[in-house]
Motif scaffolding. Structure first.
Motif, short mmCIF file in Angstrom:
data_model
loop_
_atom_site.label_atom_id
_atom_site.label_comp_id
_atom_site.label_asym_id
_atom_site.label_seq_id
_atom_site.Cartn_x
_atom_site.Cartn_y
_atom_site.Cartn_z
N ILE A 155 12.98 5.09 -4.23
CA ILE A 155 13.24 4.41 -3.17
C ILE A 155 12.05 3.54 -2.55
N GLU A 156 12.26 2.36 -2.68
CA GLU A 156 11.39 1.32 -2.15
C GLU A 156 11.49 1.00 -0.55
N ILE A 157 10.94 1.67 0.29
CA ILE A 157 11.30 1.54 1.69
C ILE A 157 11.13 0.09 2.08
N MET A 158 10.03 -0.62 1.69
CA MET A 158 9.80 -2.09 2.31
C MET A 158 10.67 -2.90 1.76
N ALA A 159 11.18 -2.82 0.40
CA ALA A 159 12.25 -3.61 -0.06
C ALA A 159 13.53 -3.78 0.62
N ASP A 160 13.88 -2.37 1.06
CA ASP A 160 15.20 -2.30 1.55
C ASP A 160 14.92 -2.93 3.00
N LEU A 161 13.93 -2.54 3.76
CA LEU A 161 13.75 -2.98 5.10
C LEU A 161 13.70 -4.73 5.16
N LEU A 162 13.00 -5.07 4.13
CA LEU A 162 12.76 -6.66 4.14
C LEU A 162 14.50 -7.07 3.97
N GLN A 163 15.10 -6.51 3.32
CA GLN A 163 16.33 -7.07 3.15
C GLN A 163 17.41 -6.88 4.34
N LEU A 164 17.28 -5.72 5.06
CA LEU A 164 17.79 -5.57 6.08
C LEU A 164 17.45 -6.42 7.42
N ARG A 165 16.02 -6.73 7.31
CA ARG A 165 15.58 -7.56 8.41
C ARG A 165 15.89 -9.17 7.97
N TYR A 166 16.16 -9.53 6.59
CA TYR A 166 16.65 -10.89 6.42
C TYR A 166 17.99 -10.82 7.02
N SER A 167 18.97 -9.99 6.62
CA SER A 167 20.21 -9.93 7.19
C SER A 167 20.50 -10.08 8.72
N GLU A 168 19.56 -9.35 9.50
CA GLU A 168 19.48 -9.28 11.01
C GLU A 168 18.87 -10.65 11.47
N SER A 169 18.02 -11.33 10.59
CA SER A 169 17.42 -12.54 11.11
C SER A 169 18.50 -13.61 11.15
N ARG A 170 19.54 -13.51 10.24
CA ARG A 170 20.57 -14.49 10.19
C ARG A 170 21.70 -14.34 11.32
N ARG A 171 21.30 -13.28 11.99
CA ARG A 171 22.49 -12.97 13.17
C ARG A 171 21.83 -13.25 14.64
N ALA A 172 20.39 -13.13 14.49
CA ALA A 172 19.76 -13.08 15.78
C ALA A 172 18.38 -13.05 15.50
N ALA A 219 0.68 -1.20 0.06
CA ALA A 219 0.10 0.01 -0.06
C ALA A 219 1.04 1.22 0.07
N GLU A 220 2.17 1.21 0.43
CA GLU A 220 3.06 2.23 0.51
C GLU A 220 3.30 2.73 -0.94
N SER A 221 3.64 3.94 -0.96
CA SER A 221 4.04 4.26 -2.24
C SER A 221 5.52 4.34 -2.58
N LYS A 222 6.08 4.41 -3.78
CA LYS A 222 7.33 4.39 -4.07
C LYS A 222 7.74 5.96 -4.00
N ILE A 223 9.09 6.17 -3.41
CA ILE A 223 9.43 7.63 -3.30
C ILE A 223 10.39 7.96 -4.27
N ASN A 224 10.26 9.14 -5.06
CA ASN A 224 11.33 9.55 -5.73
C ASN A 224 11.78 10.70 -5.45
N HIS A 225 13.00 10.75 -5.12
CA HIS A 225 13.89 11.93 -4.37
C HIS A 225 15.01 12.22 -5.39
N PHE A 226 14.85 13.35 -6.08
CA PHE A 226 16.13 13.92 -6.83
C PHE A 226 16.54 12.84 -7.81
N GLY A 227 15.52 12.06 -8.41
CA GLY A 227 15.57 11.23 -9.53
C GLY A 227 15.78 9.72 -8.95
#
Length: 208
Positions: free
Chosen positions: A148-165, A137-145
């Motif tokens: 930005i896909e916030i949830m794509a970034d967050l899911l990848q960050l949380r994937y990395s975190e889940s492998r450590r803790a 439901a969130e919108s893509k963000i366009n910033h100076f060209g």
């Protein structure tokens, strides 16, 4: 039924209490949600039963289905149970994806704060048991060209975190896993299978 799993009775009682107060209806279990109800209850109360349903307790849950099928309701009920029993294992923070977009845009609008590559918002949400409501439901963000896909970034960050803790992610969405792949890309899609148990809710809207 209830003698075998007290949590199931607590869950259904809280569900009825919540829906009667808000929508003047009872919580219904039928062919469209029976598996999801059994899975959700077993996930938080019966690891052996969860295995028989094909679930894995170290993963989060990706609930998907049409509008009004009750996906977010599961986590509203869980929150009410936590308020009554204060069991840390039931504490899951809910974050609406649209709210994340608003937060990011607000931070970008503040002078001398948050450069486009600043990760402070991501750091805030990359750890802990978290339910992201309404993925897609969130919108893509366009910033100076830059797109930005916030949830794509967050899911990848949380994937990395889940492998450590211990870092479990829970999703409610109208997106099927394949639709999520189309939105967020192959890299996110591939990681989802390590992060989630996939549970589909079928049927039409239950809202009346």
């Amino acid at each position: 039924m209830t003698s075998q799993n007290p949590f199931k009775k607590i869950f259904i009682d809280k569900a009825n209490e919540l829906l009667l107060k808000r929508e003047k209806r009872n919580f219904e279990i039928d062919d469209d949600n029976k598996y999801a109800v059994d899975f959700f209850i077993s996930y938080f109360s019966n690891a052996e039963k969860l295995k028989t349903l094909g679930g894995k307790s170290h993963k989060g849950i990706y609930f998907y289905g049409g509008c009004g099928t009750g996906k977010s309701l599961f986590f509203e009920i869980l929150e009410e149970i936590y308020k009554s029993y204060q069991n840390p294992g039931l504490r899951i923070k809910t974050v609406h994806t649209i709210g994340l977009t608003d937060q990011y845009l607000s931070q970008l609008s503040r002078p001398k704060q948050l450069a486009p590559n600043d990760d402070s918002l991501y750091s805030k949400y990359k750890k802990g048991a978290t339910h992201f409501e309404d993925l897609g439901a969130e919108s893509k963000i366009n910033h100076f060209g830059n797109s930005i896909e916030i949830m794509a970034d967050l899911l990848q960050l949380r994937y990395s975190e889940s492998r450590r803790a211990l870092c479990k992610t829970f999703i409610t969405t109208n997106f099927s896993p394949e639709e999520a792949r189309n939105r967020y890309g192959e890299r996110v899609y591939d990681r989802m299978f390590e992060m989630f148990n996939f549970v589909k809710l079928t049927g039409s809207s239950r809202r009346k």
